[in-house]
Write a protein that holds these residues in place. Structure first.
Motif, short mmCIF file in Angstrom:
data_model
loop_
_atom_site.label_atom_id
_atom_site.label_comp_id
_atom_site.label_asym_id
_atom_site.label_seq_id
_atom_site.Cartn_x
_atom_site.Cartn_y
_atom_site.Cartn_z
N ASN A 300 0.83 -1.21 0.00
CA ASN A 300 0.00 0.00 0.00
C ASN A 300 0.86 1.26 0.00
O ASN A 300 0.48 2.29 -0.55
CB ASN A 300 -0.94 0.01 1.21
CG ASN A 300 -2.18 -0.83 1.00
OD1 ASN A 300 -2.43 -1.32 -0.10
ND2 ASN A 300 -2.96 -1.00 2.04
N LYS A 301 2.04 1.17 0.60
CA LYS A 301 2.96 2.32 0.63
C LYS A 301 3.50 2.61 -0.78
O LYS A 301 3.81 3.75 -1.11
CB LYS A 301 4.11 2.05 1.60
CG LYS A 301 3.66 1.87 3.05
CD LYS A 301 4.83 1.49 3.95
CE LYS A 301 4.37 1.19 5.36
NZ LYS A 301 5.49 0.75 6.25
N ALA A 302 3.63 1.56 -1.59
CA ALA A 302 4.04 1.77 -2.98
C ALA A 302 2.89 2.34 -3.79
O ALA A 302 3.08 3.18 -4.67
CB ALA A 302 4.51 0.44 -3.58
N TRP A 303 1.67 1.89 -3.49
CA TRP A 303 0.47 2.40 -4.18
C TRP A 303 0.34 3.92 -3.97
O TRP A 303 -0.06 4.64 -4.88
CB TRP A 303 -0.77 1.70 -3.66
CG TRP A 303 -1.40 0.73 -4.62
CD1 TRP A 303 -2.63 0.85 -5.22
CD2 TRP A 303 -0.87 -0.52 -5.08
NE1 TRP A 303 -2.88 -0.24 -6.03
CE2 TRP A 303 -1.81 -1.09 -5.96
CE3 TRP A 303 0.32 -1.20 -4.85
CZ2 TRP A 303 -1.62 -2.32 -6.60
CZ3 TRP A 303 0.53 -2.43 -5.48
CH2 TRP A 303 -0.43 -2.97 -6.35
N THR A 304 0.69 4.40 -2.78
CA THR A 304 0.57 5.83 -2.49
C THR A 304 1.79 6.61 -2.95
O THR A 304 1.79 7.85 -2.92
CB THR A 304 0.39 6.07 -0.98
OG1 THR A 304 1.53 5.55 -0.28
CG2 THR A 304 -0.87 5.41 -0.47
N GLY A 305 2.85 5.94 -3.35
CA GLY A 305 4.06 6.61 -3.78
C GLY A 305 5.00 6.95 -2.65
O GLY A 305 6.03 7.61 -2.86
N ASP A 306 4.70 6.48 -1.45
CA ASP A 306 5.56 6.76 -0.30
C ASP A 306 6.77 5.85 -0.24
O ASP A 306 7.70 6.08 0.55
CB ASP A 306 4.76 6.62 1.00
CG ASP A 306 3.68 7.68 1.14
OD1 ASP A 306 3.90 8.81 0.63
OD2 ASP A 306 2.62 7.40 1.73
N GLU A 307 6.77 4.81 -1.06
CA GLU A 307 7.88 3.86 -1.08
C GLU A 307 7.98 3.29 -2.48
O GLU A 307 6.98 3.15 -3.18
CB GLU A 307 7.59 2.75 -0.06
CG GLU A 307 8.75 1.85 0.25
CD GLU A 307 8.45 0.95 1.45
OE1 GLU A 307 9.31 0.86 2.34
OE2 GLU A 307 7.35 0.37 1.51
#
Length: 328
Positions: A300-307
């Motif tokens: 989910n952190k990749a989905w938001t662009g945070d990771e």
């Protein structure tokens, strides 16, 4: 019983080993789709009679495609074809997106990782495959739909409003969704009139993943003979054919899917039956929930662009390997 929890119940002695009873029964395990028979076999013994199976397809809105002047998806579509169509279908002024990049594993990276040559879990169920270049690519394509091409709602938008609801209300033109969605979409007048389904676009090679249920019996039942007799009926061609005609799920019994395909004639449901030819088993292990939930939270952190996807995949693989090593 579902695949994610099966090994936990079989290993824990909660459900019965059916192997001895099958020797003198009317059931033949080769009558069921192979990956489902394998899914409900534990240490060489059968613990479940396959009931149904699912597959993923590309559901699309025929009207939105026509309005945008985009040709309907075909069996020859590549992932790039899908992205190009999504760009044409995305209309910010109307709040319409080309596709919903769901964070749900089966409707996203479980379906694309096999197409990029990767695996979620090793064949012996002892090691994660998430941190390989192939698996990372299979996840990256979904993140790109949101953060690179901007053709999908954001994770927050899909959390606030269910992606299926976006699709059935005409706010999303395409969605990766399961065979089970046929009944769901047919209950919504707009989706019944405007939706159809096509094969999943191809990445490096054909592939996908299928899940499914099995009928099981309690290991400590006071009535094992009667319970197994009922399992024999539920697993029979007659019962599986009746289940197919009800239009809810694809039966696991080989050759019994025709009734299901015919149950919703406005959709091209043969797409899902054909997809089973290239489907692999749903990723699972003895304690699947531990690493499955952790993977969802991290990706989910990749989905938001945070990771980055690579960083998330490395963490997911480490968490998963630790969980798998603890399984006994």
């Amino acid at each position: 019983m579902n695949e994610s929890n099966f090994a936990t119940y079989a290993n824990g002695g909660v459900i019965a080993d059916l192997s001895d009873k099958l020797k003198g029964s009317s059931l033949t395990m080769s009558d069921y789709i192979d990956i489902q028979t394998k899914a409900y076999t534990w240490k060489g013994d059968v613990y479940g009679i396959p009931k149904d199976i699912d597959a993923i397809g590309l559901w699309y809105n025929k009207t939105l495609f026509q309005q945008a002047g985009v040709a309907a998806p075909t069996a020859d579509w590549t992932w790039d074809d899908m992205v190009a169509a999504a760009q044409k279908l995305t209309d910010p002024a109307k709040g319409v997106y080309g596709i919903a990049a769901q964070p749900a594993a089966q409707q996203s990276y479980y379906s694309t990782i096999p197409q990029t040559g990767g695996t979620v879990i090793s064949a012996d169920k002892k090691k994660s495959g998430y941190d390989t270049p192939e698996a990372i690519k299979g996840v990256q394509v979904w993140v790109d739909l949101i953060n690179k091409y901007h053709v999908s709602p954001t994770l927050q938008q899909m959390t606030d409003t269910d992606p299926d609801s976006m699709f059935t209300s005409g706010k999303v033109a395409m969605i990766y969704e399961g065979s089970w969605a046929a009944a769901e979409f047919a209950d919504v007048p707009y989706a019944k009139a405007n939706a159809d389904v096509a094969p999943m676009p191809k990445l490096d090679k054909p592939g996908g993943v299928s899940n499914g249920l099995a009928n099981v019996m309690a290991a400590k039942t006071a009535h094992p003979d009667q319970a197994f007799k009922f399992l024999e009926f539920l697993g029979s061609k007659k019962a599986e054919t009746a289940q197919a005609a009800a239009g809810i799920v694809i039966p696991a019994y080989k050759g019994a899917a025709g009734g299901w395909v015919d149950s919703f004639p406005n959709y091209h449901l043969q797409v899902f039956v054909d997809a089973l030819k290239n489907s692999s088993q749903y990723p699972s292990s003895l304690n699947s929930a531990i690493w499955q939930d952790a993977a969802t939270a991290e990706f989910n952190k990749a989905w938001t662009g945070d990771e980055t996807v690579a960083a998330a995949a490395k963490k997911v693989a480490a968490q998963m390997d630790k969980a798998l090593a603890a399984e006994k």
